[in-house]
Design a protein around this motif. Sequence first.
Motif, mmCIF file in Angstrom:
data_model
loop_
_atom_site.group_PDB
_atom_site.id
_atom_site.type_symbol
_atom_site.label_atom_id
_atom_site.label_comp_id
_atom_site.label_asym_id
_atom_site.label_seq_id
_atom_site.Cartn_x
_atom_site.Cartn_y
_atom_site.Cartn_z
ATOM 1 N N TYR B 32 2.414 14.021 -16.899
ATOM 2 C CA TYR B 32 3.386 14.482 -15.855
ATOM 3 C C TYR B 32 2.676 15.811 -15.362
ATOM 4 C CZ TYR B 32 6.838 17.464 -13.502
ATOM 5 O OH TYR B 32 7.445 18.253 -12.607
ATOM 6 N N ASN B 33 2.608 16.096 -14.077
ATOM 7 C CA ASN B 33 2.373 17.195 -13.448
ATOM 8 C C ASN B 33 3.207 17.403 -12.192
ATOM 9 O OD1 ASN B 33 1.078 19.839 -13.881
ATOM 10 N ND2 ASN B 33 -0.396 19.476 -11.853
ATOM 11 N N ARG B 34 3.726 18.582 -11.910
ATOM 12 C CA ARG B 34 4.566 18.842 -10.770
ATOM 13 C C ARG B 34 3.786 18.584 -9.651
ATOM 14 N NH1 ARG B 34 5.159 25.502 -10.366
ATOM 15 N NH2 ARG B 34 2.899 25.695 -10.124
ATOM 16 N N THR B 35 2.192 19.072 -9.585
ATOM 17 C CA THR B 35 1.315 18.670 -8.415
ATOM 18 C C THR B 35 0.526 17.416 -8.860
ATOM 19 O OG1 THR B 35 1.216 21.147 -8.489
ATOM 20 C CG2 THR B 35 -0.329 19.764 -7.008
ATOM 21 N N TYR B 36 0.965 16.158 -7.969
ATOM 22 C CA TYR B 36 0.596 14.984 -8.312
ATOM 23 C C TYR B 36 -1.115 14.834 -8.179
ATOM 24 C CZ TYR B 36 0.022 9.943 -8.912
ATOM 25 O OH TYR B 36 -0.565 8.755 -8.958
ATOM 26 N N SER B 37 -1.535 15.762 -7.369
ATOM 27 C CA SER B 37 -2.968 15.286 -7.019
ATOM 28 C C SER B 37 -3.761 15.790 -7.926
ATOM 29 C CB SER B 37 -3.294 16.368 -5.570
ATOM 30 O OG SER B 37 -2.913 17.679 -6.096
ATOM 31 N N ILE B 49 2.693 10.637 -13.251
ATOM 32 C CA ILE B 49 3.982 10.848 -12.582
ATOM 33 C C ILE B 49 4.248 12.443 -12.122
ATOM 34 C CG2 ILE B 49 5.240 9.069 -13.744
ATOM 35 C CD1 ILE B 49 6.408 11.028 -15.475
ATOM 36 N N ASP B 50 4.910 12.494 -11.052
ATOM 37 C CA ASP B 50 5.244 13.698 -10.652
ATOM 38 C C ASP B 50 6.802 14.105 -10.619
ATOM 39 O OD1 ASP B 50 5.732 12.510 -8.580
ATOM 40 O OD2 ASP B 50 4.441 13.757 -7.225
ATOM 41 N N ASP B 51 7.502 12.845 -11.219
ATOM 42 C CA ASP B 51 9.032 13.009 -10.984
ATOM 43 C C ASP B 51 9.413 12.935 -12.443
ATOM 44 O OD1 ASP B 51 11.554 12.544 -10.899
ATOM 45 O OD2 ASP B 51 11.439 10.698 -9.793
ATOM 46 N N LEU B 52 10.121 13.967 -13.010
ATOM 47 C CA LEU B 52 10.719 14.052 -14.383
ATOM 48 C C LEU B 52 11.537 12.781 -14.762
ATOM 49 C CD1 LEU B 52 11.390 17.662 -14.763
ATOM 50 C CD2 LEU B 52 9.567 16.637 -15.653
ATOM 51 N N ASN B 53 12.400 12.194 -13.666
ATOM 52 C CA ASN B 53 13.250 11.067 -14.023
ATOM 53 C C ASN B 53 12.388 9.909 -14.364
ATOM 54 O OD1 ASN B 53 15.755 12.139 -13.544
ATOM 55 N ND2 ASN B 53 15.050 12.605 -11.303
ATOM 56 N N GLN B 54 11.035 9.691 -14.255
ATOM 57 C CA GLN B 54 10.322 8.675 -14.517
ATOM 58 C C GLN B 54 9.964 8.708 -15.833
ATOM 59 O OE1 GLN B 54 7.237 7.916 -11.366
ATOM 60 N NE2 GLN B 54 8.679 8.191 -9.877
ATOM 61 N N LEU B 55 10.210 9.948 -16.589
ATOM 62 C CA LEU B 55 9.662 9.857 -17.934
ATOM 63 C C LEU B 55 10.278 8.971 -18.862
ATOM 64 C CD1 LEU B 55 9.715 13.981 -18.607
ATOM 65 C CD2 LEU B 55 7.628 12.245 -18.730
ATOM 66 N N LYS B 56 9.415 8.084 -19.598
ATOM 67 C CA LYS B 56 9.611 7.146 -20.502
ATOM 68 C C LYS B 56 9.609 7.729 -21.944
ATOM 69 C CE LYS B 56 7.855 3.435 -17.715
ATOM 70 N NZ LYS B 56 6.403 2.988 -17.321
ATOM 71 N N TYR B 57 10.141 6.913 -22.892
ATOM 72 C CA TYR B 57 10.341 7.332 -24.133
ATOM 73 C C TYR B 57 8.758 7.585 -24.956
ATOM 74 C CZ TYR B 57 10.910 7.882 -29.198
ATOM 75 O OH TYR B 57 10.928 8.582 -30.312
ATOM 76 N N ALA B 58 8.605 8.806 -25.901
ATOM 77 C CA ALA B 58 7.674 8.972 -26.231
ATOM 78 C C ALA B 58 7.835 9.628 -27.400
ATOM 79 C CB ALA B 58 6.638 9.776 -25.355
ATOM 80 N N ASP B 59 7.031 9.740 -28.675
ATOM 81 C CA ASP B 59 7.400 10.207 -29.964
ATOM 82 C C ASP B 59 7.424 11.816 -29.505
ATOM 83 O OD1 ASP B 59 7.357 7.915 -31.106
ATOM 84 O OD2 ASP B 59 5.249 7.703 -31.450
ATOM 85 N N ILE B 60 6.388 12.092 -28.969
ATOM 86 C CA ILE B 60 6.516 13.588 -28.531
ATOM 87 C C ILE B 60 5.993 13.827 -26.931
ATOM 88 C CG2 ILE B 60 4.089 13.858 -29.651
ATOM 89 C CD1 ILE B 60 4.929 16.818 -30.351
ATOM 90 N N TYR B 61 6.819 14.783 -26.500
ATOM 91 C CA TYR B 61 6.547 15.340 -25.121
ATOM 92 C C TYR B 61 5.794 16.897 -25.300
ATOM 93 C CZ TYR B 61 9.683 11.664 -23.940
ATOM 94 O OH TYR B 61 10.213 10.440 -23.979
#
Lengths: 253, 253
Positions: B32-37, B49-61
Motif C-alpha cells: 500500500y502507498n497513498r501515492t499509487y504511482s 493498492i492506494d486504498d486502505l479499504n482494499q487491505l486483505k488479511y496478512a500476518d503482519i502490516y
Amino acid sequence: MITVTIIGAGNVASHLYRAFNDAKDVTVKQWYNRTYSTISSYANEVDCIDDLNQLKYADIYIMAVSDDSSASLSRALPFENRLVAHTSGSVSIHDLDKKNQRAVFYPLQTFSKDAELDFSEIPICIEVTEKENLQFMKDLAEALGCTPYKITTEQRQTLHLSAVFVNNFTNQLYRIAHEISDAKSINFDILKPLIMETARKVQHMSPYMAQTGPAKRNDKKTIKRHLKLLENEEHKAIYELLTASIKKTHGQR
Amino acid sequence: MITVTIIGAGNVASHLYRAFNDAKDVTVKQWYNRTYSTISSYANEVDCIDDLNQLKYADIYIMAVSDDSSASLSRALPFENRLVAHTSGSVSIHDLDKKNQRAVFYPLQTFSKDAELDFSEIPICIEVTEKENLQFMKDLAEALGCTPYKITTEQRQTLHLSAVFVNNFTNQLYRIAHEISDAKSINFDILKPLIMETARKVQHMSPYMAQTGPAKRNDKKTIKRHLKLLENEEHKAIYELLTASIKKTHGQR
Ligand SMILES: NC(=O)c1ccc[n+]([C@@H]2O[C@H](COP(=O)([O-])OP(=O)(O)OC[C@H]3O[C@@H](n4cnc5c(N)ncnc54)[C@H](OP(=O)(O)O)[C@@H]3O)[C@@H](O)[C@H]2O)c1
Ligand SMILES: NC(=O)c1ccc[n+]([C@@H]2O[C@H](COP(=O)([O-])OP(=O)(O)OC[C@H]3O[C@@H](n4cnc5c(N)ncnc54)[C@H](OP(=O)(O)O)[C@@H]3O)[C@@H](O)[C@H]2O)c1
C-alpha cells in the motif's frame, strides 16, 4: 631494483617494512632502530642495526620516527647528498637536515602495529625538495600498490587536519555512542553495521548528499527529545554544535 | 509461510519490500502507498493498492511511513486485533492505535532508495505490546537473515540517539573535512581509505582502544597549528570541543 632502508620500528615503520619486503621491485637493505630488541626477531631476514654508523648505501632512507625526533635524527645521519624521507603529516620537509636530498612519504592512513592493513588502498602523499626525485618517489609508492599524490606542504598540513576530523573525531563520536548505549545496557555491536555503512556511503556519494536525520530535516521535536535524553553536559554540547553545523550546511537556519 | 503487507513506499519500505520478496519463508501479500504511482511499476509482481479499504488479511502490516503520520494512519486501518508494526527509532509503540496488536520493527541502519544494502547485516530492534508476538517478530527478522534484538522503548530511543552520533554527526565531520580539503584543492578521494579504516577498526576493537592522534597524545604544538589553519569559526569550535572530549576520555586534563 629499488633499495630502501627503514629507520624506526613503530606503527608505521613495521607496516612499511612488511610492505616493502613483500614488494617485488624493492629490497629492504637495512632496518635501523635505536632500540635493537624491537627488531631483533627480524635479524634472520634483514640486516638489523641500532648504530647509525653501520648504515650502508640505499636509494632511500625512510625515517618513520616520532614527529619531534626526525629533525635531530636527520642531522645525526653519517652521510650526505643521499635521499632521506620522513612519513609525517605535520613535520616540515625543511626540518630534515639539508645535507641530504629531502622528501616526504606520508601514508594517509591510521596504523596500529597489530591491525592488518591492505597497503594497496593507501594514498601516499609525496613532497620533494629536488624535482628530479619526484618520479622515484611515485615509483616507490606504486611498488607497494599505493596511489601516489604529489602535494604541497600546505596541502599536507590540511590533509593531516582533515584526517583528525574523519579519524580521531569520528572515533570519539563512536566512543560517545558507546558510552551512551552502555549506560542503558545496550550491546555496542548493534551500532557496528551502521558505522560501516556510514563510511561506505561516502565512498561513492558526497557527504553532503549522504546526510539524513533530525538535524537535516530540522525535526525540532526529535532534537529536543534527544537533548533531554543526554545526561552528560559535554555530550549535550557536542550534540548542539554538530546539529547547528548540519542545519547550516543544509540551509536550515 | 509468513504473509506481510507493506505500508509506505519510501526508503525503508522499498528496501523491506525487496528483502521480504527475496526471503523464501515470506510472501508479500500487498503493498500500500497513498501515492499509487510510486509503486505502480511493481503491480505485475505484487498486489499494489492506494486504498486502505482494499487491505486483505496478512500476518503482519508493517508501516514504514513518516514518523508523524504513523499514529493517524494506524487509526485509519479498517480492521482490528491484527498485528501492526512501525519501523521508527523514535515513535512510541503506544502511538499506534490500540485496536490492533502493536509492535516495533526498527532496522538500525541508514536507508537511501538507491543505495544497495546487504540486509543480512542489519540489526532489527523489536518491541511488542503482546508477549506472544515476540517470537513471531524474531522469526520475521531472521527470515531476512537479520539479527533480532529485543529492546525496551528507552533502549530504542537511546539507540536512535546513538545512531545520530555515529551516522549523522560522523557524516558531518566527513563534510567538514570535504570543505577544508576542497578549499586547498585537495581531492577528497585521498581521505576515503582512512574513513573506511576508521569504521573497520571499531568492528573488532573498542573506540577507546582505537583512538590515536594529537588530542589523545595531548600534542599541544599540533593542536595549536591545526587551530591556526582552521579559518571557519564553527569548524574551530568543533575542533576544540572534540579535542577536549578526547582529552577527557583519555585522562589528559
Ligand atoms: N600511526 C599512524 O597512524 C601514522 C600515520 C601516518 C603517519 N604517521 C607518522 O609516522 C611517524 C611514525 O609514527 P608511528 O605511529 O609509527 O610512531 P611510533 O609507533 O610511536 O614509533 C616511533 C618510532 O620512533 C622511534 N624514535 C622515537 N624517538 C626517537 C629518537 N629520539 N631517536 C630515534 N628513534 C626515535 C621509536 O623508537 P623506539 O622503538 O626505540 O621507541 C619508534 O621506533 C610519525 O611522524 C607520525 O606522525 C603515523
Ligand atoms: N531512512 C532511514 O534510514 C530509516 C532508518 C530506520 C528507520 N526509519 C524509519 O522508517 C520510517 C520511514 O522512513 P523513510 O526514510 O522510509 O521515509 P520516507 O522515505 O520519507 O517515506 C515516507 C513514506 O511515508 C508515506 N507517508 C508520509 N506521510 C503519510 C501520510 N500522512 N499517510 C500515508 N503515508 C504517508 C510516504 O508516502 P508518499 O510516497 O505518498 O509520500 C512515503 O511512502 C520512519 O519512521 C523512519 O523514522 C528510517
